[in-house]
Design a protein around this motif. Structure first.
Motif, PDB file in Angstrom:
ATOM      1  N   GLU A  81       2.180   7.713   1.999  1.00  0.00           N
ATOM      2  CA  GLU A  81       1.993   6.416   2.655  1.00  0.00           C
ATOM      3  C   GLU A  81       3.098   5.439   2.274  1.00  0.00           C
ATOM      4  O   GLU A  81       3.431   5.292   1.106  1.00  0.00           O
ATOM      5  CB  GLU A  81       0.638   5.836   2.213  1.00  0.00           C
ATOM      6  CG  GLU A  81       0.361   4.443   2.738  1.00  0.00           C
ATOM      7  CD  GLU A  81      -1.030   3.955   2.363  1.00  0.00           C
ATOM      8  OE1 GLU A  81      -1.456   4.211   1.215  1.00  0.00           O
ATOM      9  OE2 GLU A  81      -1.687   3.335   3.210  1.00  0.00           O
TER      10      GLU A  81
ATOM     11  N   HIS B 137      -2.268   0.812   9.603  1.00  0.00           N
ATOM     12  CA  HIS B 137      -3.197  -0.321   9.531  1.00  0.00           C
ATOM     13  C   HIS B 137      -2.376  -1.506   9.049  1.00  0.00           C
ATOM     14  O   HIS B 137      -1.388  -1.344   8.338  1.00  0.00           O
ATOM     15  CB  HIS B 137      -4.402  -0.017   8.626  1.00  0.00           C
ATOM     16  CG  HIS B 137      -4.091   0.237   7.183  1.00  0.00           C
ATOM     17  ND1 HIS B 137      -3.751  -0.769   6.304  1.00  0.00           N
ATOM     18  CD2 HIS B 137      -4.061   1.384   6.455  1.00  0.00           C
ATOM     19  CE1 HIS B 137      -3.541  -0.240   5.107  1.00  0.00           C
ATOM     20  NE2 HIS B 137      -3.707   1.068   5.172  1.00  0.00           N
TER      21      HIS B 137
ATOM     22  N   ASP C 214       0.860  -1.185   0.000  1.00  0.00           N
ATOM     23  CA  ASP C 214       0.000   0.000   0.000  1.00  0.00           C
ATOM     24  C   ASP C 214       0.900   1.239   0.000  1.00  0.00           C
ATOM     25  O   ASP C 214       1.636   1.467   0.954  1.00  0.00           O
ATOM     26  CB  ASP C 214      -0.857  -0.053   1.284  1.00  0.00           C
ATOM     27  CG  ASP C 214      -2.054   0.880   1.246  1.00  0.00           C
ATOM     28  OD1 ASP C 214      -2.224   1.581   0.232  1.00  0.00           O
ATOM     29  OD2 ASP C 214      -2.805   0.912   2.232  1.00  0.00           O
TER      30      ASP C 214
ATOM     31  N   GLU D  37      -0.148   6.166   6.859  1.00  0.00           N
ATOM     32  CA  GLU D  37      -0.703   7.032   5.810  1.00  0.00           C
ATOM     33  C   GLU D  37      -1.230   8.367   6.328  1.00  0.00           C
ATOM     34  O   GLU D  37      -2.422   8.648   6.200  1.00  0.00           O
ATOM     35  CB  GLU D  37      -1.807   6.285   5.051  1.00  0.00           C
ATOM     36  CG  GLU D  37      -2.833   5.621   5.958  1.00  0.00           C
ATOM     37  CD  GLU D  37      -3.944   4.882   5.203  1.00  0.00           C
ATOM     38  OE1 GLU D  37      -4.013   4.988   3.978  1.00  0.00           O
ATOM     39  OE2 GLU D  37      -4.733   4.229   5.887  1.00  0.00           O
TER      40      GLU D  37
ATOM     41  N   ALA E  26       0.801  -0.263   7.015  1.00  0.00           N
ATOM     42  CA  ALA E  26       0.870   0.915   6.150  1.00  0.00           C
ATOM     43  C   ALA E  26       0.661   2.126   7.043  1.00  0.00           C
ATOM     44  O   ALA E  26      -0.207   2.120   7.908  1.00  0.00           O
ATOM     45  CB  ALA E  26      -0.197   0.869   5.082  1.00  0.00           C
TER      46      ALA E  26
ATOM     47  N   HIS F  30      -6.081  -4.093   3.908  1.00  0.00           N
ATOM     48  CA  HIS F  30      -6.406  -3.739   5.294  1.00  0.00           C
ATOM     49  C   HIS F  30      -6.461  -5.073   6.043  1.00  0.00           C
ATOM     50  O   HIS F  30      -7.517  -5.674   6.175  1.00  0.00           O
ATOM     51  CB  HIS F  30      -7.745  -3.004   5.395  1.00  0.00           C
ATOM     52  CG  HIS F  30      -7.737  -1.672   4.691  1.00  0.00           C
ATOM     53  ND1 HIS F  30      -8.889  -0.984   4.380  1.00  0.00           N
ATOM     54  CD2 HIS F  30      -6.711  -0.898   4.251  1.00  0.00           C
ATOM     55  CE1 HIS F  30      -8.562   0.159   3.768  1.00  0.00           C
ATOM     56  NE2 HIS F  30      -7.254   0.222   3.673  1.00  0.00           N
TER      57      HIS F  30
HETATM   58 MN   LIG Z   1      -3.528   2.458   3.337  1.00  0.00          MN
END
Ligand SMILES: [Mn+2]
Length: 460
Positions: free
Chosen positions: A416, A376, A310, A401, A399, A383
Motif C-alpha cells: 500500500e 480510499h 497509510d 492497497e 491510499a 479513511h
Molecule cells: Mn489503507
C-alpha cells in the motif's frame, strides 16, 4: 514565613507567564493562522446564510495525546478542551467559546486561549467568549440570521475511522441494549432542536467535506513530510527484521522514527502480522514471535499535524522470498503499479479499475482473489471524507492497497502506498520505503550480518 509566601507568589507568577506563553494554538503545527482563517471564510461563503455551530472534543485523552475533532481543528487550529465555534456567514464573523478555567485546571493542564489576552489576534477569530455565554449569544442572533442553524448531522470521522465506519461501530455496540447510549454528537443536535425549535437545522458536514477533499498547499507540504517520516519508519522496521523477533518490536522500530521526527502519534494502531496473522486484515495484537520462512505484513503510518499516511509492506522475515511468495508478491505489486500509472486528474475509479484489468490480462495474471481497494481517500482521517466515483482532481489524496490472502498457506500479501493527485498524474508520498523484491531483500540481508540485540521477552 512571609518571605516564603512572597517567593511562592512570585514563582506562581513566573509559572503563569510560561503557561500563557505556551497556549495550545498551532503548537509545532505546520499551518499558519491565515490557513484557518481562509478555511472559515470559504466555508462561510459556501453556506452563505444562517449560523454555523461546531463543537470540539471535550474530554482529554487517557493514554493517548488529546486530538481535536477533525472538522473543528480544520476550521480553527485550536486544541483546547470543550471549545465551541460559531460562524456568521452574512457578517463573515467567527466566534470561539471556551470554558473559563479555574486556577487548579490552569496549574495542572495549562491555560486555554481564553486566558490569553492575544487569543483573538493569535487565532484570527473575531472574538473569544466564555462558553457560559454561548446560549445567550445564539439567542441574541437567532432572528437576524435567517433561522437556519448549520450543525454537523452526518457522522464525525476520527483519526482512524471514517464517517461511514463510526455508525457501524455504534450499530454493533447497540446489539447489547445495556450499551445503547446515544452518541454525544446526536445528543448535542437533539438538545439544539429542543432548545431552539424555531431554527431550521441543516447539515454543515457536506460543505466541510468538499473542502477537506482537496488539500491546500500547506496540507500538501505536511503530507509530503509525513510521507517521508512514515516511509522511514516502515523502512526501519524492515531493516531490523530477523527471525526470533516479536512483531511488536517492528512496531517499536517504526514508532521511534515517527516520534523522533515530530509526528503527534500514529494514524491508526500498528498492524504487524507474521505467518498466519498476515491474513487478518486488521490484526493488531502484534504479539507473535516471527520465524524463518514467515512473511510479515506491516500496515502503519504516522499522524503529523492532523494528516495521516497509510503504508503497507510485506516482507520475508529471513530476508529472502520463497518462489511461491515471490510469485504472489509480483502480482500484487503489478496491480499497485498499474493503479499508480492510472491515477491522474479527470479519471474515475472505474477507469483505474479498467486499466488494472487490462494490465493483468496483458501479463496473463489471474485477477481472482484480489482483495483490498484500488483506493480510499486519506487526510485528517486515514479513511478520509469524500464521495466515490467522482473524477480525480489535483490535491486529492488516496491510499492504494491491493492484496492477496491465502490463509491455508499462512500467506497474506498487501502492498500500500499513499499518493497525491498532481496536475499531470500522481506523486507517491510513501515512495521512500522499498517495494521492489530486490531492494527489500538487500535491505534485510544487509542488516542480518550485523550483531543482534538482546533476546526480547514475550509481551504479556
Ligand atoms: Mn489503507
Amino acid at each position: 514565613m512571609k518571605r516564603t509566601a512572597v517567593f511562592c507568589f512570585l514563582l506562581c507568577m513566573v509559572v503563569q507567564f510560561f503557561i500563557i506563553a505556551s497556549s495550545s494554538y498551532c503548537q509545532r503545527m505546520g499551518y499558519t493562522k491565515e490557513e484557518f482563517m481562509r478555511r472559515r471564510a470559504e466555508l462561510m461563503s459556501k453556506v452563505d446564510e444562517g449560523m454555523i455551530i461546531l463543537f470540539g472534543n471535550s474530554m482529554p485523552g487517557s493514554s493517548i495525546r488529546f486530538r481535536q475533532d477533525n472538522d473543528f481543528y480544520y476550521l480553527s487550529g485550536v486544541e483546547d478542551l470543550g471549545a465551541v465555534m460559531i460562524l456568521i456567514p452574512e457578517a463573515q464573523q467567527s466566534f470561539l467559546f471556551l470554558p473559563k478555567q479555574n486556577p487548579r485546571e490552569i496549574m495542572v493542564s495549562g491555560a486555554n486561549l481564553l486566558e490569553d489576552p492575544e487569543g483573538a489576534e493569535k487565532t484570527g477569530f473575531t472574538r473569544l467568549y466564555p462558553v457560559s455565554y454561548l446560549d445567550e449569544f445564539i439567542a441574541r442572533l437567532d432572528t437576524r440570521n435567517g433561522g437556519s442553524l448549520y450543525v454537523r448531522l452526518s457522522p464525525a470521522d476520527l483519526v482512524d475511522n471514517s464517517g461511514y465506519e463510526v455508525p457501524l461501530l455504534y450499530a454493533r455496540r447497540y446489539r447489547n441494549h445495556y450499551d445503547d447510549q446515544m452518541p454525544l454528537e446526536s445528543y448535542r443536535v437533539e438538545k439544539l432542536r429542543r432548545y431552539y425549535p424555531y431554527f431550521t437545522i441543516k447539515d454543515v458536514k457536506p460543505f466541510i467535506d468538499r473542502m477537506r477533499l482537496i488539500k491546500s498547499e500547506e496540507e500538501i507540504a505536511v503530507l509530503r513530510r509525513n510521507g517521508r517520516i512514515s516511509a522511514l519508519g516502515v523502512k526501519e522496521a524492515m531493516r531490523v527484521t530477523h527471525p526470533g523477533m516479536y512483531e511488536y518490536e517492528l512496531e517499536a522500530a517504526a514508532s521511534h522514527i515517527f516520534t523522533k521526527n515530530g509526528a503527534r502519534g500514529n494514524a491508526y494502531p500498528a498492524i504487524v502480522g507474521s505467518g498466519p496473522n498476515t491474513c487478518v486484515w486488521h490484526y493488531e495484537a502484534n504479539s507473535r514471535k516471527m520465524e524463518a520462512g514467515d512473511l510479515v505484513l506491516m500496515d502503519f503510518g504516522a499522524d503529523l499535524d492532523y494528516l495521516c499516511i497509510d503504508i503497507t509492506r510485506t516482507w520475508p522475515v529471513s530476508g529472502r522470498f520463497t518462489p511461491e511468495q515471490r510469485e504472489v508478491y509480483e502480482i500484487v505489486l503489478t496491480v499497485l503499479k498499474a493503479c499508480i500509472e492510472a491515477y491522474k486528474p479527470g479519471v474515475t475509479s472505474e477507469d483505474v479499475q479498467k486499466h488494472v484489468a487490462e494490465v493483468m490480462k496483458k501479463k496473463g495474471l489471474d485477477p481472482r482473489g484480489l482483495r483490498g481497494g484500488i483506493g480510499h481517500y486519506v487526510g485528517m482521517s486515514v479513511h478520509d471524507v469524500g464521495s466515490r466515483g467522482i473524477p480525480l482532481q489535483p490535491g486529492m489524496c488516496f491510499a492504494i492497497e491491493p492484496a492477496l490472502y491465502y490463509p491455508d498457506k499462512n500467506m497474506g500479501i498487501r502492498i500500500e502506498d499513499t499518493i497525491l493527485i498532481t496536475e499531470s498524474g500522481c506523486e507517491v508520498l510513501s515512495a521512500e520505503v522499498p517495494k521492489e523484491i530486490k531492494q527489500i531483500e538487500r535491505l534485510i540481508q544487509g542488516r542480518s550480518s550485523e550483531t543482534k540485540g538482546e533476546a526480547p521477552s514475550k509481551r504479556r
